[in-house]
Design a protein around this motif. Structure first.
Motif, short mmCIF file in Angstrom:
data_model
loop_
_atom_site.label_atom_id
_atom_site.label_comp_id
_atom_site.label_asym_id
_atom_site.label_seq_id
_atom_site.Cartn_x
_atom_site.Cartn_y
_atom_site.Cartn_z
N VAL A 295 0.84 -1.21 0.00
CA VAL A 295 0.00 0.00 0.00
C VAL A 295 0.87 1.25 0.00
N VAL A 296 1.89 1.28 0.85
CA VAL A 296 2.77 2.44 0.93
C VAL A 296 3.52 2.63 -0.38
N ARG A 297 4.02 1.53 -0.93
CA ARG A 297 4.79 1.58 -2.18
C ARG A 297 3.90 2.12 -3.32
N ALA A 298 2.68 1.62 -3.41
CA ALA A 298 1.78 2.05 -4.49
C ALA A 298 1.38 3.52 -4.31
N ALA A 299 1.14 3.93 -3.07
CA ALA A 299 0.72 5.31 -2.81
C ALA A 299 1.82 6.30 -3.17
N PHE A 300 3.02 6.07 -2.68
CA PHE A 300 4.11 7.02 -2.94
C PHE A 300 4.44 7.08 -4.44
N ALA A 301 4.29 5.97 -5.14
CA ALA A 301 4.62 5.95 -6.57
C ALA A 301 3.71 6.85 -7.39
N GLU A 302 2.51 7.18 -6.86
CA GLU A 302 1.59 8.00 -7.63
C GLU A 302 1.46 9.43 -7.11
N VAL A 303 2.28 9.81 -6.14
CA VAL A 303 2.22 11.17 -5.60
C VAL A 303 2.62 12.19 -6.66
N THR A 304 1.88 13.28 -6.69
CA THR A 304 2.26 14.42 -7.53
C THR A 304 2.24 15.68 -6.67
N SER A 305 2.98 16.70 -7.11
CA SER A 305 2.95 17.99 -6.42
C SER A 305 3.22 19.08 -7.44
N PRO A 306 2.15 19.56 -8.11
CA PRO A 306 2.32 20.54 -9.18
C PRO A 306 3.06 21.79 -8.72
N GLY A 307 3.98 22.25 -9.57
CA GLY A 307 4.72 23.47 -9.26
C GLY A 307 5.82 23.29 -8.24
#
Length: 450
Positions: A295-307
């Motif tokens: 769960v942690v691996r999948a979540a962090f892999a899809e994190v975005t932070s525009p700008g």
């Protein structure tokens, strides 16, 4: 009391205009009286769900987005409130990771609009824009309904409008000197204000801090009986390695260790944000068991932070970063050195007049071959010529160009980056930075909204 009457907004633009007609975010009257009166009229929606509340100087929005992503990976329905927005006001209020669409934004505004005028009439000062949109977010989250709200303060903590919420977990990202006119001129004074989000019985998840700031936060936790979890003691980054498209991080959380997670964001500061987010979610779940590694691996892999060190275009590469104070600029500069090999790197910098622009310029000076000084479209922007005068002192006159219109500034910088590219091992790039507003306007110009 008779039913309040107010004209409904029919379009996003009408709702946005009505909100912006209120006191701006930059005009502050330190008090929770108005927001308390407002949320009471709305039925105290902020009590309808559990919450995680974030303060700090830098990293709040990225950390909020990571917490949100982790919670959703655990099948919890989330509401997220962040500020300021990068491109569009509706970004501030997200449900299940998605900003409200235009129809939902108008509906949320119309739900709260009648009550804004009641507060205006009752209080010594009218509701501000920020107070109105905080109430709007809290009501939208209750209406959804969400399981948990992830709420970023606007400024400070104690008297920030978001602080009518009593969060299970209070997160304090790194504190540095910023907003000195309102928060104080030392880390200790600023920490005193930010410590106000730590409530009795809560868990305070605290990033590494200057010693004087940590002393204040520790004292606050003891005073209200909050449990303290500190980066570097109870949790921390074990290892990080730059990787293509981001970095590999090994994180020690409060409940377990998570090895070689891919994080698609650049820089040591984002690894720090990631472990703070992880600890906040572990604290929120109130379990002794580690989270599922998958769960942690999948979540962090899809994190975005525009700008936030966002590569928005290639050939030449254009990177957007919302650093707007010296501490943020130093973190960005370190990340650029760590993760990229740009030569030359050309800066496009536009700042707000009330910021420490000399400190920001100094942090970027070693990395930038040339800086194109510009300004964004807001009234708070420092005129390009005024910024140029400081830039010439920091960079030398031959490394500074002045192009007041942002689109033209980006064009000039891109031309310099392309013409300056030398050997095949490195290529020129453009860094647009100095303000969230500058970055948001550049992102719109470059077609960045996704």
């Amino acid at each position: 009391m008779s039913e309040p009457v107010a004209r409904s907004a029919e379009t996003f633009a009408e709702a946005e205009d009505a909100l912006l007609s209120r006191w701006p975010e930059t005009r502050l009257e330190p008090s929770l009286d108005r927001i308390r009166a407002f949320t009471e009229l709305l039925g105290d929606p902020q009590r309808a769900y559990r919450s995680i509340h974030l303060t700090g100087t830098n990293g709040k929005t990225s950390t909020s987005r990571m917490i949100d992503t982790l919670l959703r990976a655990l099948d919890l329905r989330t509401g997220r409130f962040t500020s300021p927005h990068v491109e569009r006001m509706s970004e501030r209020i997200s449900i299940d990771g998605e900003p409200l669409d235009d129809e939902a934004f108008v509906r949320a505004f119309n739900d709260i609009a009648p009550y804004t005028h009641l507060v205006d009439d009752q209080e010594a000062h009218p509701l501000s824009f920020f107070e109105a949109i905080v109430g709007m977010a809290y009501a939208a989250f209750a209406d959804a309904p969400v399981d948990v709200a992830v709420v970023e303060v606007g400024m400070g903590g104690s008297w920030d409008a978001t602080n009518v919420i009593d969060a299970d977990v209070a997160v304090v990202t790194p504190i540095a000197v910023d907003h000195t006119a309102y928060l104080g001129t030392t880390p200790a004074a600023i920490a005193q204000e930010k410590a106000g989000i730590i409530k009795p019985g809560a868990i305070a998840v605290v990033a590494q801090q200057p010693a004087e700031a940590m002393a204040v936060l520790t004292a606050r936790a003891a005073e209200v009986g909050a449990t303290l979890a500190r980066e570097g003691l109870e949790f921390g980054v074990v290892d990080r390695q730059p990787a293509v498209g981001g970095q590999l991080v090994t994180l020690q959380g409060l409940r377990g260790r998570y090895d070689d997670l891919f994080l698609p964001l650049y820089g040591a500061h984002q690894a720090q944000n990631a472990v703070v987010a992880l600890a906040a979610v572990e604290a929120f779940l109130s379990t002794d068991q580690p989270l599922s590694d998958e769960v942690v691996r999948a979540a962090f892999a899809e994190v975005t932070s525009p700008g936030r060190l966002e590569v928005i275009r290639r050939s030449p590469t254009i990177v957007l970063d919302a650093a707007h104070n010296p501490a943020g600029a130093e973190a960005t500069a370190a990340a650029l050195e760590d993760s990229f090999q740009f030569s030359p790197l050309i800066g496009v910098i536009g700042v707000m007049a009330d910021k420490d622009h000399e400190g920001l310029l100094a942090a970027f000076e070693p990395l930038l071959e040339h800086v194109v000084v510009t300004q964004n479209s807001t009234a708070r922007a420092l005129p390009a010529e005024d910024l140029a005068a400081v830039a010439r002192e920091v960079f030398g006159a031959d490394r500074v160009s002045v192009v007041p219109r942002l689109a033209d500034a980006i064009d000039e910088a891109a031309g310099r980056a392309e013409s300056g590219s030398g050997d095949s091992l490195s290529s020129g790039a453009v860094l647009v930075t100095g303000s969230v507003v500058t970055v948001g306007e550049a992102r719109t110009l470059l077609g960045g909204r996704k």
